[in-house]
Motif scaffolding. Structure first.
Motif, PDB file in Angstrom:
ATOM      1  N   LEU A   1      -8.356  16.419 -38.178  1.00  0.00           N
ATOM      2  CA  LEU A   1      -8.333  15.993 -39.471  1.00  0.00           C
ATOM      3  C   LEU A   1      -8.237  14.703 -39.746  1.00  0.00           C
ATOM      4  O   LEU A   1      -8.276  13.497 -40.493  1.00  0.00           O
ATOM      5  CB  LEU A   1      -7.854  16.410 -40.371  1.00  0.00           C
ATOM      6  CG  LEU A   1      -9.412  18.103 -40.228  1.00  0.00           C
ATOM      7  CD1 LEU A   1      -8.302  18.662 -41.250  1.00  0.00           C
ATOM      8  CD2 LEU A   1     -10.781  17.556 -40.574  1.00  0.00           C
ATOM      9  N   ALA A   2      -6.782  14.149 -38.639  1.00  0.00           N
ATOM     10  CA  ALA A   2      -6.507  12.710 -38.948  1.00  0.00           C
ATOM     11  C   ALA A   2      -7.224  11.476 -38.577  1.00  0.00           C
ATOM     12  O   ALA A   2      -8.246  10.913 -37.993  1.00  0.00           O
ATOM     13  CB  ALA A   2      -5.708  13.235 -37.789  1.00  0.00           C
ATOM     14  N   PRO A   3      -6.742  10.551 -39.213  1.00  0.00           N
ATOM     15  CA  PRO A   3      -7.696   8.896 -39.736  1.00  0.00           C
ATOM     16  C   PRO A   3      -7.546   8.738 -37.911  1.00  0.00           C
ATOM     17  O   PRO A   3      -6.549   8.789 -37.369  1.00  0.00           O
ATOM     18  CB  PRO A   3      -6.756   8.486 -40.508  1.00  0.00           C
ATOM     19  CG  PRO A   3      -6.109   9.291 -41.457  1.00  0.00           C
ATOM     20  CD  PRO A   3      -5.951  10.847 -40.318  1.00  0.00           C
ATOM     21  N   GLY A   4      -8.846   8.281 -37.895  1.00  0.00           N
ATOM     22  CA  GLY A   4      -8.593   7.547 -36.539  1.00  0.00           C
ATOM     23  C   GLY A   4      -9.291   8.272 -34.672  1.00  0.00           C
ATOM     24  O   GLY A   4      -9.218   8.116 -34.223  1.00  0.00           O
TER      25      GLY A   4
ATOM     26  N   GLY B   1      10.644  13.126 -21.690  1.00  0.00           N
ATOM     27  CA  GLY B   1      10.305  14.336 -21.876  1.00  0.00           C
ATOM     28  C   GLY B   1       9.425  15.043 -22.947  1.00  0.00           C
ATOM     29  O   GLY B   1       8.033  14.066 -22.809  1.00  0.00           O
ATOM     30  N   ILE B   2       9.761  16.424 -23.230  1.00  0.00           N
ATOM     31  CA  ILE B   2       8.665  16.968 -23.916  1.00  0.00           C
ATOM     32  C   ILE B   2       8.145  16.202 -25.280  1.00  0.00           C
ATOM     33  O   ILE B   2       7.271  16.509 -25.720  1.00  0.00           O
ATOM     34  CB  ILE B   2       8.961  18.772 -24.278  1.00  0.00           C
ATOM     35  CG1 ILE B   2       8.818  19.389 -22.770  1.00  0.00           C
ATOM     36  CG2 ILE B   2       7.806  19.283 -24.587  1.00  0.00           C
ATOM     37  CD1 ILE B   2       7.278  18.954 -21.992  1.00  0.00           C
ATOM     38  N   GLY B   3       9.298  16.315 -25.560  1.00  0.00           N
ATOM     39  CA  GLY B   3       9.333  15.718 -27.188  1.00  0.00           C
ATOM     40  C   GLY B   3       8.682  13.967 -27.160  1.00  0.00           C
ATOM     41  O   GLY B   3       7.370  13.879 -27.686  1.00  0.00           O
ATOM     42  N   GLN B   4       8.800  13.074 -26.318  1.00  0.00           N
ATOM     43  CA  GLN B   4       8.573  12.483 -25.989  1.00  0.00           C
ATOM     44  C   GLN B   4       6.649  12.167 -25.910  1.00  0.00           C
ATOM     45  O   GLN B   4       5.692  11.252 -26.354  1.00  0.00           O
ATOM     46  CB  GLN B   4       9.188  11.274 -25.036  1.00  0.00           C
ATOM     47  CG  GLN B   4       8.218   9.655 -24.485  1.00  0.00           C
ATOM     48  CD  GLN B   4       8.588   9.191 -23.160  1.00  0.00           C
ATOM     49  OE1 GLN B   4       7.772   9.116 -22.749  1.00  0.00           O
ATOM     50  NE2 GLN B   4       9.125   8.050 -23.340  1.00  0.00           N
ATOM     51  N   LEU B   5       6.671  13.447 -24.829  1.00  0.00           N
ATOM     52  CA  LEU B   5       5.296  13.884 -24.918  1.00  0.00           C
ATOM     53  C   LEU B   5       4.481  14.244 -25.734  1.00  0.00           C
ATOM     54  O   LEU B   5       3.200  13.688 -26.588  1.00  0.00           O
ATOM     55  CB  LEU B   5       5.124  14.458 -23.458  1.00  0.00           C
ATOM     56  CG  LEU B   5       3.464  14.973 -23.443  1.00  0.00           C
ATOM     57  CD1 LEU B   5       4.406  14.053 -22.205  1.00  0.00           C
ATOM     58  CD2 LEU B   5       3.903  16.294 -22.375  1.00  0.00           C
ATOM     59  N   ALA B   6       5.078  15.026 -27.012  1.00  0.00           N
ATOM     60  CA  ALA B   6       4.323  15.333 -27.928  1.00  0.00           C
ATOM     61  C   ALA B   6       4.001  14.386 -29.015  1.00  0.00           C
ATOM     62  O   ALA B   6       3.298  13.967 -29.788  1.00  0.00           O
ATOM     63  CB  ALA B   6       5.557  16.446 -28.955  1.00  0.00           C
ATOM     64  N   TRP B   7       4.901  13.117 -28.762  1.00  0.00           N
ATOM     65  CA  TRP B   7       4.734  12.450 -29.576  1.00  0.00           C
ATOM     66  C   TRP B   7       3.516  11.279 -29.014  1.00  0.00           C
ATOM     67  O   TRP B   7       2.706  10.804 -30.058  1.00  0.00           O
ATOM     68  CB  TRP B   7       6.285  11.404 -29.832  1.00  0.00           C
ATOM     69  CG  TRP B   7       6.249   9.947 -30.264  1.00  0.00           C
ATOM     70  CD1 TRP B   7       5.988   8.632 -30.653  1.00  0.00           C
ATOM     71  CD2 TRP B   7       6.362   9.803 -31.450  1.00  0.00           C
ATOM     72  NE1 TRP B   7       6.308   8.014 -31.681  1.00  0.00           N
ATOM     73  CE2 TRP B   7       6.549   8.200 -32.125  1.00  0.00           C
ATOM     74  CE3 TRP B   7       7.298  10.529 -33.162  1.00  0.00           C
ATOM     75  CZ2 TRP B   7       7.042   8.112 -33.294  1.00  0.00           C
ATOM     76  CZ3 TRP B   7       7.527  10.564 -34.091  1.00  0.00           C
ATOM     77  CH2 TRP B   7       6.638   8.736 -34.592  1.00  0.00           C
ATOM     78  N   GLN B   8       3.719  10.831 -27.996  1.00  0.00           N
ATOM     79  CA  GLN B   8       1.999  10.468 -27.591  1.00  0.00           C
ATOM     80  C   GLN B   8       0.923  11.130 -27.696  1.00  0.00           C
ATOM     81  O   GLN B   8      -0.092  10.720 -27.593  1.00  0.00           O
ATOM     82  CB  GLN B   8       2.728   9.937 -25.953  1.00  0.00           C
ATOM     83  CG  GLN B   8       3.552   9.020 -25.682  1.00  0.00           C
ATOM     84  CD  GLN B   8       4.891   8.847 -23.893  1.00  0.00           C
ATOM     85  OE1 GLN B   8       3.349   9.892 -22.806  1.00  0.00           O
ATOM     86  NE2 GLN B   8       4.662   8.512 -23.617  1.00  0.00           N
ATOM     87  N   ALA B   9       1.202  11.916 -27.482  1.00  0.00           N
ATOM     88  CA  ALA B   9      -0.138  13.306 -27.698  1.00  0.00           C
ATOM     89  C   ALA B   9      -0.117  13.073 -29.421  1.00  0.00           C
ATOM     90  O   ALA B   9      -1.757  12.843 -29.432  1.00  0.00           O
ATOM     91  CB  ALA B   9       0.103  14.495 -27.939  1.00  0.00           C
ATOM     92  N   ALA B  10       0.526  12.770 -30.305  1.00  0.00           N
ATOM     93  CA  ALA B  10      -0.425  13.194 -31.542  1.00  0.00           C
ATOM     94  C   ALA B  10      -0.715  11.403 -31.848  1.00  0.00           C
ATOM     95  O   ALA B  10      -1.342  11.241 -32.703  1.00  0.00           O
ATOM     96  CB  ALA B  10       0.999  13.312 -32.824  1.00  0.00           C
TER      97      ALA B  10
END
Length: 264
Positions: free
Chosen positions: A30-33, A217-226
């Motif tokens: 549902l996020a824009p884009g 790490g996983i945190g950066q991966l989560a950021w990139q995924a979002a």
């Protein structure tokens, strides 16, 4: 009774994982884009290539269909392929998890060591200490430290104010004996609860810390995924973080039961 309690925790974890994964996928959908792909901006691509790119993402438009297929493949060890990074999600997680585990482990260790040590010093000896951290690798400890210190200081201060502990001090018992035999049994269960919460804090802090410091790490991966609306990767990371968080909270809860049982 304890076995039933463990099964209850496992049921809660499973339900939370399923709902959490679905909600993360829904929010990304549902996020824009959502649905836009940077590859479509490449002027060298033909109309057919652009159409193929769009068709490859078509299954993600129906979130229920996507999530059902994701779970079906996940049961066989296939976590999908990251749309933004073009690699298997399973491999990305395997490569990044040790980095995040090391980062969070160091942050928790330093945060707990310094926070608890200062709390004990303040309560037992009225020593005021100011500690400053500089390295980026210790950023998580800076986030964990204030909570551990303030909570531990207040809890220990209340414990030392209990009548039987005041009596023990009046009788001349040593500080170490009073702390180990009288204060710790009172404060221990709540400290174990804080330990579970601190793991959640460390994981939450790992996302901006790794993104800002460029730590893979996983945190950066989560950021990139979002940022990339990468559903397969985002759902997997969300489920992984949820598992670790619930496992930490469940572990602290069970440890509290064991601790109280030994004190009874």
């Amino acid at each position: 009774m304890r076995i039933m309690r463990i099964f209850g925790h496992l049921e809660t974890i499973l339900a939370t994982l399923l709902i959490g994964g679905f909600l993360s996928a829904t929010l990304a959908r549902l996020a824009p884009g959502f649905g836009a792909d940077e590859q479509e901006l490449d002027s060298r691509l033909s109309a057919e290539s652009i159409r193929e790119i769009r068709e490859s993402h078509a299954q993600e438009r129906n979130i229920l269909h996507f999530y059902f297929n994701y779970l079906k493949h996940a049961l066989h060890g296939d976590l999908g392929t990251s749309r933004s990074l073009g690699q298997p999600v399973r491999q990305l997680i395997a490569d990044r998890l040790p980095i995040t585990a090391r980062l969070c482990g160091l942050g928790l260790l330093v945060g707990w060591t310094v926070g608890l040590a200062l709390a004990i010093a303040v309560v037992m000896a009225q020593v005021r200490v100011l500690d400053v951290f500089a390295p980026a690798s210790l950023a998580i400890s800076l986030i964990v430290f204030p909570k551990v210190f303030s909570f531990s200081r207040n809890l220990l201060a209340q414990s030392y104010g209990l009548p039987h502990i005041i009596t023990a001090r009046a009788k001349g018992l040593g500080s170490a004996r009073i702390f180990g035999w009288h204060v710790l049994p009172v404060a221990g269960p709540q400290m174990l609860a804080l330990a579970g919460v601190s793991v959640s804090m460390a994981l939450g802090a790992a996302i901006p810390v790794e993104a800002l410091c460029g730590m893979p790490g996983i945190g950066q991966l989560a950021w990139q995924a979002a940022l990339g609306r990468d559903l397969s990767l985002l759902v997997t990371v969300t489920v992984l973080v949820t598992v670790v968080t619930l496992a930490a909270n469940t572990g602290s809860d069970l440890a509290m039961d064991i601790f109280r049982g030994q004190q009874a």
